[in-house]
Enzyme design. Structure first.
Site, PDB file in Angstrom:
ATOM      1  N   LYS A  45      24.459  -7.765  27.939  1.00  0.00           N
ATOM      2  CA  LYS A  45      23.634  -6.724  27.317  1.00  0.00           C
ATOM      3  C   LYS A  45      22.698  -6.050  28.310  1.00  0.00           C
ATOM      4  CE  LYS A  45      21.122  -5.938  23.033  1.00  0.00           C
ATOM      5  NZ  LYS A  45      21.779  -4.655  22.875  1.00  0.00           N
ATOM      6  N   GLY A  69      18.622 -11.676  32.380  1.00  0.00           N
ATOM      7  CA  GLY A  69      19.709 -12.090  33.279  1.00  0.00           C
ATOM      8  C   GLY A  69      20.581 -10.923  33.700  1.00  0.00           C
ATOM      9  N   CYS A  70      20.864 -10.036  32.760  1.00  0.00           N
ATOM     10  CA  CYS A  70      21.730  -8.889  33.056  1.00  0.00           C
ATOM     11  C   CYS A  70      21.033  -7.900  33.976  1.00  0.00           C
ATOM     12  CB  CYS A  70      22.171  -8.210  31.761  1.00  0.00           C
ATOM     13  SG  CYS A  70      23.179  -9.309  30.733  1.00  0.00           S
ATOM     14  N   THR A  71      19.729  -7.752  33.809  1.00  0.00           N
ATOM     15  CA  THR A  71      18.959  -6.867  34.682  1.00  0.00           C
ATOM     16  C   THR A  71      18.923  -7.441  36.100  1.00  0.00           C
ATOM     17  OG1 THR A  71      17.639  -6.044  32.839  1.00  0.00           O
ATOM     18  CG2 THR A  71      16.707  -5.793  35.052  1.00  0.00           C
ATOM     19  N   ALA A 125      22.411  -6.888  37.632  1.00  0.00           N
ATOM     20  CA  ALA A 125      22.630  -5.469  37.957  1.00  0.00           C
ATOM     21  C   ALA A 125      21.813  -5.059  39.177  1.00  0.00           C
ATOM     22  CB  ALA A 125      22.287  -4.598  36.751  1.00  0.00           C
TER      23      ALA A 125
END
Length: 161
Positions: A44, A49-51, A54
């Site tokens: 998401k 974690g995704c930030t 990325a």
């Protein structure tokens, strides 16, 4: 495209697909033949974690580019969500919209997840390396974010440059 429950295997041709990217264009995996591809699936936009993941890909983007490698991120988020994510964190690579999770299913990363006692379907973080000929040459499943991008870059440097 039909997700017929085939699972991708290292050493085989990576299954092609077509998804809309954050810039509104339709993108096919096969558009990138002649370059290595990092195909990473994440749950998401805008989550911690995704930030981090990325931003790690952003920070190492130059190193991947120097090794003739394109980064493509895939999540079920909307086009608008991807646009905001890219703008907020200045991400220099494409994010693809898999809102029907067909590509996630094709790559066998659409899984039953549990969080705080609730069960739901979602993306299991994974990264795939596809070489210039379109072959799947490496994969990381159930990825832990810390150190992962550096590991992926090291793999490409040692095996595909």
């Amino acid at each position: 495209m039909e997700a017929d429950r085939m699972s991708v295997k290292v050493g085989e041709l990576a299954p092609d697909f077509e998804l809309v990217s954050n810039n509104g264009d339709m993108v096919k995996l096969s558009d990138f033949r002649g370059k290595n591809v990092i195909l990473y699936f994440y749950p998401k936009d805008m989550t911690p974690g995704c930030t981090t993941e990325a931003c790690d890909f952003r920070d190492y983007h130059k190193g991947f580019s120097e090794l003739d490698t394109v980064i493509l991120g895939i999540s079920p988020d909307s086009l608008e969500s991807h646009k905001k994510f890219i703008e907020k964190y200045e991400l220099p690579f494409l994010l693809l919209v898999d809102d029907e999770h067909k590509v996630a299913e094709l790559y066998d990363v659409w899984k039953l997840k549990k969080n705080f006692g609730k069960e739901y379907m979602g993306i299991e973080r994974a990264t795939f390396v596809i070489n210039k000929e379109g072959m799947l040459v490496n994969e990381w499943r159930k990825v832990k974010v810390n150190g992962h991008v550096e590991e992926a870059l090291k793999y490409i440097r040692e095996n595909l440059s």
